[in-house]
Design an enzyme around this catalytic site. Structure first.
Site, PDB file in Angstrom:
ATOM      1  N   TRP A  90    -204.414 -82.628  10.979  1.00  0.00           N
ATOM      2  CA  TRP A  90    -203.732 -83.272  12.096  1.00  0.00           C
ATOM      3  C   TRP A  90    -202.795 -82.292  12.802  1.00  0.00           C
ATOM      4  O   TRP A  90    -202.638 -82.326  14.019  1.00  0.00           O
ATOM      5  CB  TRP A  90    -202.935 -84.478  11.597  1.00  0.00           C
ATOM      6  CG  TRP A  90    -202.141 -85.169  12.666  1.00  0.00           C
ATOM      7  CD1 TRP A  90    -202.560 -86.173  13.493  1.00  0.00           C
ATOM      8  CD2 TRP A  90    -200.778 -84.918  13.033  1.00  0.00           C
ATOM      9  NE1 TRP A  90    -201.551 -86.559  14.337  1.00  0.00           N
ATOM     10  CE2 TRP A  90    -200.442 -85.801  14.082  1.00  0.00           C
ATOM     11  CE3 TRP A  90    -199.804 -84.031  12.572  1.00  0.00           C
ATOM     12  CZ2 TRP A  90    -199.188 -85.831  14.669  1.00  0.00           C
ATOM     13  CZ3 TRP A  90    -198.554 -84.042  13.161  1.00  0.00           C
ATOM     14  CH2 TRP A  90    -198.251 -84.938  14.196  1.00  0.00           C
ATOM     15  N   HIS A  91    -202.186 -81.411  12.015  1.00  0.00           N
ATOM     16  CA  HIS A  91    -201.225 -80.478  12.595  1.00  0.00           C
ATOM     17  C   HIS A  91    -201.888 -79.389  13.433  1.00  0.00           C
ATOM     18  O   HIS A  91    -201.235 -78.798  14.301  1.00  0.00           O
ATOM     19  CB  HIS A  91    -200.378 -79.825  11.492  1.00  0.00           C
ATOM     20  CG  HIS A  91    -199.296 -80.718  10.983  1.00  0.00           C
ATOM     21  ND1 HIS A  91    -199.498 -81.656   9.993  1.00  0.00           N
ATOM     22  CD2 HIS A  91    -197.983 -80.830  11.337  1.00  0.00           C
ATOM     23  CE1 HIS A  91    -198.361 -82.287   9.753  1.00  0.00           C
ATOM     24  NE2 HIS A  91    -197.437 -81.815  10.555  1.00  0.00           N
ATOM     25  N   GLY A  92    -203.134 -79.095  13.190  1.00  0.00           N
ATOM     26  CA  GLY A  92    -203.782 -78.069  13.995  1.00  0.00           C
ATOM     27  C   GLY A  92    -205.216 -77.820  13.573  1.00  0.00           C
ATOM     28  O   GLY A  92    -205.590 -78.027  12.414  1.00  0.00           O
TER      29      GLY A  92
END
Length: 472
Positions: free
Chosen positions: A319-321
């Site tokens: 989700w973060h990258g």
């Protein structure tokens, strides 16, 4: 536009506040919605259409789920389509380049891979929209029949581009009817100034140092310099994001909204599990409620519990990258938390308290290396330098030069990453003391005004002012 921008502070926000409080009650939501759309369009006007599409799409999904609320088969089909559509929208803009690049590398293909600019805040407003439809499906929230009210929930500018992730049922009543008072507004102003000070006075200097050191080859720096780099990043990301959350919560209070807390001094934790109950609380609880529990949580035996933990934490990293290093970072935490569940936490509880804190900080800082670095090679080389395993010096002149330039910021960062102000407030107000009753109310406004002046001076004299979580 960012909250620590002079245009936002001295033009956008005063104009919005004046319009909001001068116009009659019936226009307040309209003012906020219009201001939110302008705020988002300030940096990338074309992506306002994308956000409006997401709002309309989820508005219709919510109505359809409500329509078929007593027809389980149809309701399940609608919620499945809703999740697929939202994940598809997020995946196209955030992950398509990653998947194409890996398909090309693995299968020797030559699929065209034009980089897509990442719409600011798409991860946050997509998750908020999804949670609304899912909560209507679960009957945890009433369906919103007014598309403008739903648009205000998703687009509300204090939390639009970097959270916290606000659940619809926590603000549904406040969208319809809010309480405004001088006390709540004053509390919001104070909270906003605290967050702004965290961001500008601590996160920005630490970010400049972290960027400088992470741009170096790990083999060319001493262990001491590497430790300065990762400690600087550890402080930067906390004060950057918790500062943003403080500003969002403060702005919410100014307009009559009460957002839930998003950080609770995570660096004082004694276990990694506790750390994630204190860090980015809105995201952790989102994954718990909408991914971990639907997978079965811890209700289907220990092995499925560990499987679920690894799945959820790997997804959290992703989700973060769109990067293997982010996935590895998430998987890393899945392993650590699984080990703590297996018995490591009971062992830690028997240790001296400072050792528990050191354990958490070491685990977290090693994790931040993977989070910050662009590749596994760089991450492993950097960690080797941290622990003196690649032949570099323990200390060199640059270590002391950086300490000389940034030492005061390190002290402030370490000090205020602990609940110092909470301890001080309790001490001042203990036993109804004279200082707490009379001196603090007089001195407090002076302190906040001084902080605002310092922040303004820093912003005028500096061009370095990023928000880390904007790119997530």
């Amino acid at each position: 536009m960012v909250f620590s921008n002079l245009v936002f502070l001295f033009m956008f926000l005063p104009i919005v506040l004046a319009a909001y409080f001068l116009l009659p009650k019936m226009f307040k939501n309209f003012v906020l919605l219009l201001a939110s759309l302008i705020f988002y369009a300030w940096g990338e006007p074309k992506y306002v259409i994308l956000m409006l599409f997401s709002i309309l799409m989820n508005y219709l999904f919510g109505l359809m789920v409500h329509k078929y609320r007593n027809q389980l088969k149809h309701k399940k089909m609608v919620i499945a389509l809703s999740v697929i559509a939202n994940i598809g929208l997020l995946g196209y803009y955030k992950y398509s380049n990653f998947f194409i690049e890996n398909l090309n590398n693995v299968f020797g293909l030559n699929i065209s891979n034009e980089p897509l600019p990442l719409p600011i805040g798409i991860s946050f407003f997509t998750f908020q929209a999804m949670s609304y439809v899912i909560d209507v499906y679960r009957r945890d929230a009433a369906v919103q029949t007014n598309v403008f009210d739903l648009a205000l929930y998703i687009a509300l500018f204090p939390q639009l581009v970097a959270g916290p992730i606000v659940r619809y049922n926590t603000v549904a009543e406040e969208i319809k009817k809010r309480v405004h008072s001088i006390e709540l507004f004053s509390e919001g102003v104070r909270r906003f100034i605290i967050g702004l000070s965290k961001k500008v006075l601590i996160a920005n200097p630490m970010g400049e140092l972290a960027d400088t050191l992470f741009a170096m080859n790990p083999g060319d720096m001493s262990s001491g310099t590497a430790w300065l780099g990762i400690i600087a990043y550890t402080l930067q990301i906390y004060f950057d994001f918790s500062g943003y959350s403080d500003m969002a919560i403060g702005l919410g209070k100014m307009f009559g909204f009460n957002f839930l807390e998003n950080f609770n001094y995570p660096y004082i934790s004694r276990s990694v599990s506790e750390f994630w109950r204190r860090w980015h609380i809105s995201l952790s609880s989102w994954f718990r409620d909408y991914v971990y529990i639907p997978l079965g949580g811890n209700r289907k035996g220990p092995w499925k519990t560990y499987r679920n933990l690894l799945i959820v934490w790997t997804i959290t990293g992703f989700w973060h990258g769109a990067s293997w290093t982010f996935m590895a970072w998430g998987f890393y935490y899945g392993i650590i938390i699984s080990l703590e569940r297996l018995g490591l936490s009971k062992f830690l509880e028997k240790l001296w308290s400072p050792i528990q804190h050191v354990y958490v900080l070491l685990i977290v800082m090693i994790g931040w290396v993977f989070f910050r670095a662009d590749s596994f090679d760089y991450s492993f080389n950097f960690i080797q330098t941290l622990f003196g395993m690649n032949g570099t010096q323990a200390l060199d002149n640059s270590t002391f030069l950086y300490l000389n330039d940034y030492g005061y910021v390190f002290i402030l960062g370490i000090l205020f990453s602990m609940p110092v102000m909470d301890w001080l407030r309790k001490m001042l107000y203990r036993e109804n003391s004279f200082i707490g009753r009379w001196a603090v109310p007089i001195v407090s406004p002076v302190v906040y005004m001084a902080l605002l002046v310092f922040v303004t001076m820093f912003l005028v004299n500096s061009t370095y002012n990023p928000f880390i979580y904007f790119r997530f």
